[in-house]
Design an enzyme around this catalytic site. Structure first.
Site, PDB file in Angstrom:
ATOM      1  N   ARG A 107     -27.072 -39.908  42.935  1.00 56.28           N
ATOM      2  CA  ARG A 107     -28.129 -40.923  43.034  1.00 56.28           C
ATOM      3  C   ARG A 107     -27.701 -42.063  42.128  1.00 56.28           C
ATOM      4  O   ARG A 107     -27.608 -41.881  40.908  1.00 56.28           O
ATOM      5  CB  ARG A 107     -29.488 -40.357  42.613  1.00 56.28           C
ATOM      6  CG  ARG A 107     -30.539 -41.438  42.452  1.00 56.28           C
ATOM      7  CD  ARG A 107     -31.941 -40.909  42.338  1.00 56.28           C
ATOM      8  NE  ARG A 107     -32.401 -40.397  43.617  1.00 56.28           N
ATOM      9  CZ  ARG A 107     -33.662 -40.106  43.893  1.00 56.28           C
ATOM     10  NH1 ARG A 107     -34.594 -40.251  42.962  1.00 56.28           N
ATOM     11  NH2 ARG A 107     -34.003 -39.641  45.083  1.00 56.28           N
ATOM     12  N   HIS A 134     -31.296 -44.002  51.842  1.00 54.68           N
ATOM     13  CA  HIS A 134     -31.722 -42.675  51.382  1.00 54.68           C
ATOM     14  C   HIS A 134     -31.614 -41.713  52.579  1.00 54.68           C
ATOM     15  O   HIS A 134     -32.624 -41.261  53.121  1.00 54.68           O
ATOM     16  CB  HIS A 134     -33.162 -42.762  50.851  1.00 54.68           C
ATOM     17  CG  HIS A 134     -33.576 -41.622  49.981  1.00 54.68           C
ATOM     18  ND1 HIS A 134     -32.745 -40.564  49.650  1.00 54.68           N
ATOM     19  CD2 HIS A 134     -34.765 -41.359  49.374  1.00 54.68           C
ATOM     20  CE1 HIS A 134     -33.410 -39.718  48.879  1.00 54.68           C
ATOM     21  NE2 HIS A 134     -34.626 -40.169  48.699  1.00 54.68           N
ATOM     22  N   CYS A 265     -42.191 -40.854  51.390  1.00 53.89           N
ATOM     23  CA  CYS A 265     -41.141 -40.061  50.756  1.00 53.89           C
ATOM     24  C   CYS A 265     -41.577 -39.524  49.400  1.00 53.89           C
ATOM     25  O   CYS A 265     -41.025 -38.531  48.917  1.00 53.89           O
ATOM     26  CB  CYS A 265     -39.874 -40.900  50.623  1.00 53.89           C
ATOM     27  SG  CYS A 265     -40.075 -42.335  49.540  1.00 53.89           S
TER      28      CYS A 265
END
Ligand code: CP
Ligand code: NVA
Length: 310
Positions: A107, A134, A265
């Protein structure tokens, strides 16, 4: 050797396999304890390094639990605690990790850094969120839609309401690869990168930017949104001003119709991009969506290691 830096790395056929596998893995576990390995423990002995340059709850946990259920292990690293933070290059870090572990999830603030790592690495690399996209989240989202609607994601109609950010860009990419309809209502100045829209359209997908949230949600099966201020965004006040009319509330969900589901999300900023009544209401699928990160991650890992090849 495969990477999963974007959904396009798997392509439509790979994504179909990943989604089918994720559904099957979820069904096969039933009430097994969360950390107990699946039958076959297909990644026994494998180690994933998960590197975080930004905070995470779901991505961190779901990759760790995914590896445990596949019989492998995870080492979670904060980038700031690594020599990376003191100037060791990304390429040198990638070379060292390639000698010690079997796969890396990153990330990162900059997507270019994930690409640089993958270019120098001799192992599969997964994008666990960047400024650009993502992709792991989009797989869990598509899985959740198929589960809730009971039909292939390709037949579904999605609305995105809010910031045209990394999560939105992966959903646009998903629309292009899987062929679902997507209408986005985003405030002026916060549009997604035009390249994502053009690429999805070039694949024949109906991806449209529309003027209002109401126009986006009309006939939609799925209404999705995300935070107004992503990690690293500086223009907080301007974002709040611009996004206010894009809140997903009960009137907007009613305009979509009773059959529509709500996706986010997470983390959610209740009272900003979504009201409590929607996220806690009957149309919300967000807790399934969060759980499905585990099943999706497992299928992505199996695809990377070649276990889903025909
Ligand atoms: N949705 C998601 O990626 O959540 P985290 O930031 O908690 O990992
Ligand atoms: N768009 C958000 C997603 C968090 C999972 C961010 O980048 O902060």
């Amino acid at each position: 050797m495969r990477h999963f830096l974007s959904l396009a790395d798997a392509g439509p056929a790979g994504l179909r396999r990943i989604l089918d596998c994720a559904h099957a893995l979820k069904a096969a576990r039933a009430d097994r304890p969360r950390g107990a390995p699946d039958d076959g423990a297909r990644l026994a002995g494998r180690v994933l390094a998960a590197i975080f340059e930004k905070p995470s709850t779901r991505t961190r946990l779901s990759f760790d639990i995914a590896m445990r259920q596949l019989g492998g292990a995870t080492i979670t690293l904060a980038a700031a605690d690594m020599q990376l933070g003191r100037g060791e290059t990304i390429a040198d870090t990638a070379r060292v990790l390639s000698r010690m572990v079997d796969a890396v999830m990153i990330r990162a603030r900059s997507h270019l850094d994930i690409e640089a790592f993958a270019a120098a690495a001799d192992l599969p690399v997964i994008n666990g969120l960047s400024d650009r996209s993502h992709p792991c989240q989009a797989v869990a989202d598509m899985m959740t839609v198929e589960e809730r609607l009971g039909r292939p994601v390709s037949t579904s109609r999605w609305a995105w309401v809010g910031d045209g950010n990394n999560v939105a860009q992966s959903i646009i990419e998903a629309a292009g690869l899987m062929g679902f309809r997507l209408r986005l209502a985003v405030p002026a100045g916060f549009e997604p990168d035009a390249g994502f829209v053009a690429a999805a359209r070039a694949r024949g997908a109906e991806v449209e930017l529309v003027a209002s949230p109401e126009a986006a949600v009309r006939d939609a099966d799925v209404v999705a949104t995300d935070t107004w201020v992503s990690m690293g965004d500086a223009d907080v006040a301007a974002r709040h001003r611009a996004m206010q009319p894009f809140q997903v509330g009960p009137m907007l969900m009613a305009a979509a119709g009773a059959g529509a589901i709500f996706l986010h999300c997470l983390p959610a900023h209740r009272g900003e991009e979504v009201t409590d009544s929607v996220i806690d209401g009957p149309q919300s699928a967000v807790w399934d969506e969060a759980e499905n990160r585990v099943h999706a991650q497992k299928a992505i890992l199996l695809w990377l290691f070649g276990h889903l090849d025909a």
